[in-house]
Design a protein around this motif. Structure first.
Motif, short mmCIF file in Angstrom:
data_model
loop_
_atom_site.label_atom_id
_atom_site.label_comp_id
_atom_site.label_asym_id
_atom_site.label_seq_id
_atom_site.Cartn_x
_atom_site.Cartn_y
_atom_site.Cartn_z
N GLU A 158 0.83 -1.19 0.00
CA GLU A 158 0.00 0.00 0.00
C GLU A 158 0.87 1.25 0.00
N SER A 159 0.70 2.07 -1.03
CA SER A 159 1.39 3.35 -1.12
C SER A 159 0.35 4.44 -1.26
N GLN A 160 0.81 5.67 -1.43
CA GLN A 160 -0.13 6.77 -1.58
C GLN A 160 -0.92 6.68 -2.88
N ASN A 161 -0.46 5.84 -3.80
CA ASN A 161 -1.17 5.64 -5.07
C ASN A 161 -2.12 4.46 -5.03
N GLY A 162 -2.26 3.81 -3.87
CA GLY A 162 -3.15 2.66 -3.75
C GLY A 162 -2.38 1.38 -3.48
N VAL A 163 -3.08 0.24 -3.59
CA VAL A 163 -2.48 -1.07 -3.32
C VAL A 163 -2.05 -1.71 -4.64
N SER A 164 -0.83 -2.22 -4.68
CA SER A 164 -0.32 -2.89 -5.87
C SER A 164 0.28 -4.24 -5.48
N CYS A 165 0.26 -5.18 -6.42
CA CYS A 165 0.87 -6.50 -6.19
C CYS A 165 2.23 -6.53 -6.88
N ARG A 166 3.21 -7.02 -6.16
CA ARG A 166 4.57 -7.01 -6.69
C ARG A 166 5.29 -8.31 -6.33
N ASP A 167 6.16 -8.75 -7.22
CA ASP A 167 7.13 -9.79 -6.91
C ASP A 167 8.44 -9.10 -6.58
N ILE A 168 9.01 -9.42 -5.43
CA ILE A 168 10.25 -8.78 -5.01
C ILE A 168 11.24 -9.82 -4.51
N THR A 194 12.76 0.65 -1.95
CA THR A 194 12.72 0.49 -0.51
C THR A 194 11.27 0.55 -0.06
N PHE A 195 10.82 -0.50 0.64
CA PHE A 195 9.43 -0.61 1.06
C PHE A 195 9.32 -0.42 2.57
N ARG A 196 8.28 0.27 3.01
CA ARG A 196 7.95 0.34 4.43
C ARG A 196 7.29 -0.97 4.82
N VAL A 197 7.83 -1.65 5.82
CA VAL A 197 7.34 -2.98 6.17
C VAL A 197 5.89 -2.95 6.66
N ASP A 198 5.49 -1.88 7.38
CA ASP A 198 4.12 -1.81 7.87
C ASP A 198 3.10 -1.62 6.75
N ARG A 199 3.57 -1.31 5.53
CA ARG A 199 2.66 -1.13 4.40
C ARG A 199 2.55 -2.38 3.53
N ILE A 200 3.24 -3.44 3.92
CA ILE A 200 3.11 -4.72 3.22
C ILE A 200 1.91 -5.45 3.81
N LEU A 201 0.90 -5.68 2.98
CA LEU A 201 -0.38 -6.21 3.45
C LEU A 201 -0.49 -7.72 3.34
N SER A 202 0.28 -8.31 2.44
CA SER A 202 0.25 -9.77 2.30
C SER A 202 1.62 -10.27 1.88
N PHE A 203 1.87 -11.55 2.13
CA PHE A 203 3.19 -12.14 1.87
C PHE A 203 2.99 -13.58 1.43
N ALA A 204 3.65 -13.96 0.34
CA ALA A 204 3.61 -15.35 -0.12
C ALA A 204 4.84 -15.63 -0.96
N VAL A 205 5.29 -16.88 -0.96
CA VAL A 205 6.41 -17.26 -1.82
C VAL A 205 5.92 -17.25 -3.26
N SER A 206 6.69 -16.60 -4.13
CA SER A 206 6.28 -16.45 -5.52
C SER A 206 6.27 -17.79 -6.25
N THR A 207 5.30 -17.95 -7.13
CA THR A 207 5.22 -19.16 -7.96
C THR A 207 5.90 -18.98 -9.31
N GLU A 208 6.42 -17.78 -9.57
CA GLU A 208 7.09 -17.51 -10.84
C GLU A 208 8.36 -18.37 -10.95
N THR A 209 8.66 -18.80 -12.16
CA THR A 209 9.84 -19.66 -12.38
C THR A 209 11.02 -18.88 -12.96
#
Length: 321
Positions: A158-168, A194-209
């Protein structure tokens, strides 16, 4: 080096290694093979769970998840270690929060009464204060584990522009001014962020290969002190800010900005430092707070953003008149 000191140093050495052999220790401590074997036998009798493997690739290692043997500390060493742990108490969350508190209580419990009295007296004389941010960081430990294993993970942010999904791919975590931050390579942006940890709303291991990056040589300290003219992070942006006397005074209170400040003989100052694109919003916010005490000379992007923000504020107040 006397025997007891050598045995203690051997314990610290072998505890830091995945595997070791007798030859390594004889060369490091300048003693015979027989002496090292005798010292290892004494460590084993003290409770250190040493395990040996035979063969050409054999050697020794310490079994995982063992309880460390007792280590003797001087009075000042014990007090120093206690207050190192005590300095973490005002953080809202830590990667090993329960373990930190348990270790501190256990350590304090076994101290001699005289040292306990001195520590209790010092508690009223020294304080390690950081702002206690009422923000949840439920994935702090997960992010640290991801950094250690160089895992590619999927997060919603979650940033000031809304919620986005990212692979990092996480480099590490660090804390500053009570906030936790996570520098990482963002596959969506194809750049470091650089991400603020309190703004990370979900966490999962990526399925990308997709093949992961090798970030083993990246360190979080490079994000706390990011002044690199050229690096694997990219060339970045050169920030140059002119400060009057009051601007210098304000800059001294900002740890990150003050890292690039030079103070002149007339007590004015200049900030010159390399920043990343992800730092721009934070820089704009900070310079805006300093008002007329700071003038951005470079880069033009930040000057334009400050002018735009100033016009928006002026229009807002003009509309209310």
């Amino acid at each position: 080096m006397n025997k007891s000191q050598r045995i203690l140093n051997i314990l610290m050495t072998v505890s830091s290694k995945k595997k070791f052999n007798i030859k390594d220790l004889t060369e490091e401590f300048h003693v015979s093979k027989r002496t090292i074997l005798r010292d290892l036998q004494e460590l084993s009798e003290l409770g250190v769970p040493l395990y040996s493997e035979l063969g050409i690739n054999g050697g020794y290692h310490i079994l995982k998840d063992h309880t460390l043997p007792a280590v003797r500390f001087t009075e000042n060493e014990a007090i120093a270690l206690f207050f190192i742990a005590e300095s973490l108490k005002y953080y809202n969350q830590l990667p090993f929060e329960s373990e930190t508190q348990a270790a501190l209580k256990k350590f304090y419990h076994h101290l001699p009464s005289g040292i306990k009295i001195k520590i209790d007296q010092m508690r009223s004389k020294i304080l390690f204060w950081v702002p206690n941010r009422p923000l949840k960081t439920p994935f702090l430990s997960d992010l640290l584990e991801a950094a250690l294993h160089q895992s590619r993970i999927s997060v919603s942010y979650e940033s000031q522009n809304g919620v986005s999904c990212r692979d990092i791919q996480v480099i590490g975590v660090y804390t500053m001014n009570g906030f936790w931050y996570c520098p990482a390579y963002c596959y969506k942006s194809q750049d470091y962020r650089t991400f603020r940890v309190d703004r990370i709303l979900s966490f999962a291991v990526s399925t990308e290969t997709v093949e992961k990056l090798d970030l083993s040589n990246h360190h979080v300290i490079d994000w706390v002190f990011p002044d690199k003219a050229e690096s694997e992070l990219g060339q970045g942006l050169t920030l140059k800010v002119e400060l009057n006397k009051r601007g210098v005074w304000q800059c001294k209170s900002d740890f990150w900005m003050s890292q690039g400040m030079t103070i002149h003989e007339d007590e004015t100052g200049t900030i010159i430092k390399t920043i990343q694109a992800s730092d721009v919003p934070c820089v704009v916010d900070t310079i805006m707070q300093w008002g007329t005490d700071a003038v951005v000379m470079e880069p033009p992007m930040i000057r334009e953003l400050i002018i735009k923000r100033t016009k928006e504020i002026l229009n807002l107040y003009n509309a209310s008149l």
